[in-house]
Design a protein around this motif. Structure first.
Motif, PDB file in Angstrom:
ATOM      1  N   GLN A 224       0.863  -1.170   0.000  1.00 25.08           N
ATOM      2  CA  GLN A 224       0.000   0.000   0.000  1.00 25.08           C
ATOM      3  C   GLN A 224       0.914   1.239   0.000  1.00 25.08           C
ATOM      4  O   GLN A 224       1.851   1.317   0.783  1.00 25.08           O
TER       5      GLN A 224
ATOM      6  N   THR B 111       1.588   4.673   1.145  1.00 29.84           N
ATOM      7  CA  THR B 111       1.095   5.589   2.176  1.00 29.84           C
ATOM      8  C   THR B 111       1.931   6.860   2.143  1.00 29.84           C
ATOM      9  O   THR B 111       2.871   6.977   1.370  1.00 29.84           O
ATOM     10  N   SER B 112       1.571   7.814   3.003  1.00 28.01           N
ATOM     11  CA  SER B 112       2.260   9.102   2.994  1.00 28.01           C
ATOM     12  C   SER B 112       3.731   8.963   3.362  1.00 28.01           C
ATOM     13  O   SER B 112       4.075   8.316   4.343  1.00 28.01           O
TER      14      SER B 112
ATOM     15  N   HIS C  44       9.932   6.829   0.381  1.00 21.67           N
ATOM     16  CA  HIS C  44       9.483   5.436   0.389  1.00 21.67           C
ATOM     17  C   HIS C  44       9.915   4.798  -0.930  1.00 21.67           C
ATOM     18  O   HIS C  44       9.740   5.398  -1.985  1.00 21.67           O
TER      19      HIS C  44
END
Lengths: 365, 166
Positions: free
Chosen positions: B62, B64-65, B72
């Motif tokens: 997933q 995500t922020s 990331h």
């Protein structure tokens, strides 16, 4: 008796601890970098790595000294392998490898999230755990809902789809011009605020156990800021192009209303999961589990016993890493002595669902 | 001036879900080495769009922020190409970009998506797809795509075709 030296450097705390039989803390040393990172409004990776390099040696020495033992009395060395910041993790892993080689002690790699779970086994007085339990891990970087059916048996029920809960606190703190980290400052402001002053959006009432805090953050922003004028937006100064805090809002009321909404989202999903999976208890861990309102509401709304670690074990620490290592090789892998993992690598993104209970070798999960 | 400029696309998303779907469409079109900049205020939909890009492109995690970690890196199962998702909000000056290893990221053959790219404007790659997000009201957002090289003009054309069929 098994003595484990734990080392944790996944984010902004350099930590070392000595734990006996996975439950008794002989020492727990944490060198915090919060002051260092406050000026950046968050953890700054390169600064964090450098600070880890400076503090790791004295922190480990102090942990051994506080426990009153020498390195050769330790049975194993445990270190956080991930998830976390790659530069920060590397400092801890490389130091631990050196230490393990020099002292001929086995080295164990630990998942940081599993560490948070085992912080619950360090709370005193310890009451035996009757599985299954539902665990909410909430911190600056993580929001995870886990069903634990036994030692090492994790089912990831859900997690955040966007911002972590602690990150939402930080971002709203920034909107309200409160200092970093946002969590404690918002909690403080909320004490004198009205939690019903604003009706911020709660979680979607869907069946999933995933969380979303982005919409809540946006709603707070809409309420408390003025959008820049079209003219300013076309200008060159970034600061003028950004939304500014309105002068007529009550920071305390916004803080209280935001905290209430966020807490409700966390509590609703956790309590529902506990009910659906027949949990005997709800466990909370991670920095945000220190939030007083979250603790109150979780107890009240779930009607189940709620466990959380003492404040010193909510935030990142190495005692939880040593405890997780102990349970992993004793109860999960059922080894008489741990297999050393001297050639392990950092795993920056490593969910609990990817944690096999059979493999403890160096392969990438 | 023609309404349809080849190097620009101006569209309105009526919901976060639609913004996400637009991201998925774009993600399917990206190739290793592509650079996408998402510019706009907090809450304008940058991370939602980036999560869509990741989904369309094929990340297994997933998305995500990245605000907390700044970077990331998501590896795609099929060919192990990395999707880098950066948040430059907390970078005070372009030289801070060194500290997150920007050079290495840009030298690799991954796909790179920036949030808050204007923070490090001087060190951004010269050629990129720039998407500006503007808040119109509670749920609606204006997205303006701009490309400044043949690759990105082509990307906008492909995106337009996959969205509108023209």
């Amino acid at each position: 008796m098994t003595i484990i030296l734990g080392i944790e450097t996944s984010c902004d705390e350099t930590a070392a601890a000595v734990v006996i039989d996975g439950k008794t803390i002989a020492s727990n040393v944490v060198a915090s970098q919060i002051d260092l990172h406050a000026q950046y409004g968050g953890v700054f990776p390169e600064l964090a790595s450098r600070a880890h390099v400076e503090s790791i040696s004295p922190v480990i020495e102090q942990a051994l000294r506080d426990a009153g033992i020498q390195l050769d009395q330790v049975d194993a060395i445990a270190v956080t392998r991930g998830p976390g910041l790659v530069g920060s993790l590397l400092v801890g892993i490389n130091y631990a490898k050196g230490l393990a080689l020099a002292s001929d002690k086995p080295l164990l790699g630990v998942n940081h999230l599993e560490g948070h779970i085992y912080s619950l086994w360090l709370t005193q007085p310890f009451q035996e755990v009757v599985f299954p339990v539902v665990i909410l891990i909430v911190s600056g970087g993580h929001t995870e809902l886990i069903l634990m059916r036994g030692h090492g048996q994790y089912q990831r029920l859900g997690g955040t789809l966007d911002d972590a809960a602690g990150e939402a606190f930080d971002k709203v703190g920034r909107l309200l011009e409160l200092p970093f980290p946002g969590g404690p400052h918002i909690q403080q402001a909320a004490v004198n605020g009205n939690p019903t002053a604003y009706n911020f959006p709660r979680a979607k009432r869907d069946n999933s156990y995933d969380f979303s805090f982005s919409g809540l953050k946006t709603a707070v922003m809409r309420e408390v800021t003025v959008q820049p004028s079209a003219a300013a937006r076309k200008g060159h100064l970034t600061s003028e192009k950004r939304a500014q805090l309105r002068t007529d809002v009550s920071v305390n009321d916004v803080a209280a209303s935001f905290q209430e909404a966020l807490v409700e989202i966390l509590v609703e999903k956790t309590a529902r999961a506990a009910k659906e999976f027949g949990a005997t208890e709800i466990f909370m861990a991670g920095g945000v589990s220190a939030n007083q309102r979250l603790r109150q509401r979780m107890k009240k709304d779930s009607e189940l016993p709620v466990r959380y670690p003492p404040l010193s074990l909510c935030t990142d620490n190495a005692a939880m890493i040593a405890a997780a290592a102990y349970f992993r090789y004793q109860h999960i892998l059922k080894q008489d002595s741990p297999h050393s993992q001297l050639n392990m690598d950092v795993v920056t993104m490593w969910g609990l669902d990817k944690l096999s209970h059979h493999i403890a070798d160096t392969s990438q999960p | 001036m023609p309404i349809l400029k080849p190097d620009e696309l101006d569209i309105i998303s009526i919901s976060a879900e639609q913004t996400r779907r637009m991201g998925i469409r774009l993600g399917k079109l990206l190739s290793p080495g592509d650079v996408v900049c998402l510019s706009g205020d907090m809450g304008a939909g940058k991370t939602v769009f980036a999560a869509g890009i990741g989904q369309g492109w094929g990340t297994t995690h997933q998305v995500t922020s990245p605000t907390f970690n700044l970077v990331h890196a998501h590896r795609r199962q099929a060919d192990h190409v990395i999707f880098y998702h950066l948040d430059c909000y907390r970078l005070e000056r372009p030289s801070d970009a060194d500290s997150i290893g920007l050079d290495d990221i840009l030298d690799g053959d991954g796909v790179v998506v920036f949030e808050w790219p204007e923070r490090i404007q001087p060190v951004l790659p010269k050629h990129r797809l720039w998407i500006t997000f503007r808040v119109l009201d509670e749920t609606r957002r204006n997205l303006i795509f701009q490309g400044n090289s043949p690759r990105y003009v082509d990307l906008i054309t492909q995106f337009r075709e996959s969205t509108y069929g023209v």
